[in-house]
Design an enzyme around this catalytic site. Structure first.
Site, mmCIF file in Angstrom:
data_model
loop_
_atom_site.group_PDB
_atom_site.id
_atom_site.type_symbol
_atom_site.label_atom_id
_atom_site.label_comp_id
_atom_site.label_asym_id
_atom_site.label_seq_id
_atom_site.Cartn_x
_atom_site.Cartn_y
_atom_site.Cartn_z
ATOM 1 N N HIS A 21 0.770 -1.100 -0.385
ATOM 2 C CA HIS A 21 0.158 0.326 0.147
ATOM 3 C C HIS A 21 0.993 1.416 -0.111
ATOM 4 O O HIS A 21 0.145 2.250 -0.409
ATOM 5 C CB HIS A 21 -0.889 -0.020 1.384
ATOM 6 C CG HIS A 21 -2.238 -0.955 1.758
ATOM 7 N ND1 HIS A 21 -3.591 -0.693 0.421
ATOM 8 C CD2 HIS A 21 -1.782 -3.041 1.363
ATOM 9 C CE1 HIS A 21 -4.023 -1.874 0.675
ATOM 10 N NE2 HIS A 21 -2.801 -3.006 1.255
ATOM 11 N N ASP A 62 3.220 9.340 -1.165
ATOM 12 C CA ASP A 62 2.248 8.795 -0.650
ATOM 13 C C ASP A 62 1.979 7.313 -1.559
ATOM 14 O O ASP A 62 2.053 7.966 -2.129
ATOM 15 C CB ASP A 62 0.865 9.311 -0.338
ATOM 16 C CG ASP A 62 0.037 8.966 1.581
ATOM 17 O OD1 ASP A 62 0.297 7.884 1.050
ATOM 18 O OD2 ASP A 62 -0.721 9.906 1.455
#
Length: 483
Positions: free
Chosen positions: A157, A364
């Protein structure tokens, strides 16, 4: 197919409870609708040697949650130590913050081995294992060592950094070799996937062809699967949430002024310091925006026992106080700063209330807050997303106002432009982003990954090229090398 999903923590996802992060928000609907079992830590630890890991199982929709108490002797070294003081900073390109001891690494491997033993309880002939995130880079290898031959995939992720950065992690070679026990490794972006394959080719000297790596474990495919949300469900939830007491109180308190919102875990990767400095600069450059535009920043504390996080919390608190002291009035507070989490239902209403969503991480993997903010908007009067170009979501949401989170002045100008954007342009940008969200949903992400994982087990891409009789020797060789 009997799907077993594995992550560090399991979230129950009760409507009024704060979500623990993007992973939880993504996985809950998968488990509820597909009948999968989601296995992870209960958040508790247990003293003593657990020869047989015990899992507490409860139903969730069509699926189930299985929660394990992890071994107390190793949890700290595994979680706060290696996972979050070595891997997390490296994966977010903060090599300067990498901290790890040999004991931390040993604990990380012990917990991966412990989880592998626990998963044997849920193994069936038609099982498919889907491992989530950086906490379990070595879990696939541990499963193979126990003789598991079922399809086993891994999804990261977070970002995957350049070779020079990941090489700063102690035992990086052993970990990445262990990752190649997975049949399929999924990444959020093409850049992440390319960085991983670059390491495998250059540092491990392994052959890569069309994203497939050939190693001692067999063949591993590396591919891109951008994670999504359920935009229609979130849109319905946000409209309903407008009557929630927290949301109505916020709307009344604004007195007609515009609101920007940021929702993040309190983490150095999220760019919170630069974001607050950008608002400070905006009010300095555009004094007319004082009293007419404010920021609601929700920053949920996490990993407080790690020094870098404690320092960050103190720095942001001081900075917010300073900015409010300079720009505030007796009846107006520029930044409302909350150190607590909110349930998805309330958050969706807060997103819909705000005219600007500010998602400006330094790095991110994807950032589902960006997608949730867009989905929560009122189609007749949508807000504007200001998004870091270093978030994975920027690859899809290119109709957002993209910013460089290191450029304070540039962010200040962009946020001011977002607050002043006319309705026609807001609607055009929102419609373009919603089209992307409706194409790349959480359901599509799930289906694409599982289909790709099942395909790895066809005869053309068999897991173990050598005769099965050699596998026990291979496992023993691996154990001797890395344990």
């Amino acid at each position: 197919m009997n799907l077993v999903v594995v992550s560090n923590r399991v979230a129950r996802g009760k409507p009024n409870e704060p979500m623990t992060g993007g992973l939880a928000a993504a996985l809950l609907p998968v488990v509820e609708k597909t009948g999968a079992i989601w296995v992870g830590s209960s958040g508790r630890v247990r003293d003593g040697n657990q020869k047989e890991p015990f899992a507490e199982v409860e139903a969730l929709g069509a699926g189930a949650l299985a929660m394990l108490d992890l071994p107390a002797a190793h949890y700290g070294g595994y979680y706060e130590g290696f996972a979050n003081s070595a891997l997390w900073p490296a994966l977010h390109s903060r090599a300067d913050l990498i901290r790890a001891s040999q004991e931390d690494y040993a604990s990380y491997r012990e917990v991966n081995a412990f989880m592998a033993r626990a998963l044997l309880r849920f193994r069936k002939p038609d099982s498919v294992f889907w491992i989530q995130d950086y906490h379990f880079l070595a879990l696939g290898a541990e499963l193979r060592e126990l003789g598991v031959t079922q399809p086993t995939g891994f999804f990261l992720h977070t970002p995957w950094p350049a070779r020079a950065v990941i090489s700063g992690v102690p035992h990086h070679r052993a970990l990445i070799e262990a990752m190649l026990a997975y049949d399929l490794i999924g990444f959020q972006t093409e850049e992440d996937c390319e960085n991983f394959l670059s390491y495998v080719q250059s540092d491990l000297d392994l052959a890569v062809h069309d994203g497939i790596v050939t190693s001692a474990f067999g063949r591993t495919r590396a591919a891109v699967f951008p994670i999504g949300i359920d935009p229609q469900k979130f849109a319905q939830q946000s409209a309903k949430a407008m009557t929630h007491p927290d949301v109505t109180r916020l709307r009344r308190s604004l007195n007609g002024e515009k609101l920007a919102i940021g929702v993040d875990r309190l983490d150095y990767s999220k760019g919170l310091v630069n974001r607050i400095k950008a608002f400070d600069k905006m009010w300095t450059l555009h004094p007319a925006l004082k009293r007419s535009a404010s920021l609601l920043q929700i920053a949920t504390p996490s990993r407080g026992a790690i020094e870098a996080y404690g320092n960050l919390q103190s720095e942001i608190a001081r900075l917010v106080t300073d900015v409010n002291g300079v720009h505030g009035e007796v009846d107006w507070t520029p930044i409302r700063y909350l150190n607590k989490g909110f349930g998805q239902g309330v958050l969706s209403g807060l997103y819909r209330t705000a005219q600007v969503g500010v998602v400006t991480p330094l790095q991110d993997g994807m950032n589902l807050v960006a997608k949730e903010y867009v989905a929560a908007q009122n189609p007749a009067d949508p807000g504007v997303l200001v998004l870091s170009k270093f978030a994975g979501a920027a690859n899809e949401l290119d109709a957002a106002l993209l910013v460089n989170p290191h450029d304070i002045d540039g962010m200040a100008r962009t946020i001011a432009a977002a607050l002043a954007m006319p309705l026609t342009e807001r609607q055009m940008r929102w419609e373009a982003m919603m089209a992307k969200l409706n194409t790349h949903t959480i359901q599509q992400w799930f289906a694409d990954f599982i289909e790709a994982l099942q395909e790895t087990q066809n005869p053309a891409s068999a897991l173990v090229p050598e005769p099965p009789s050699l596998w026990p020797r291979r496992a023993a060789d691996y154990a001797a090398r890395f344990h």
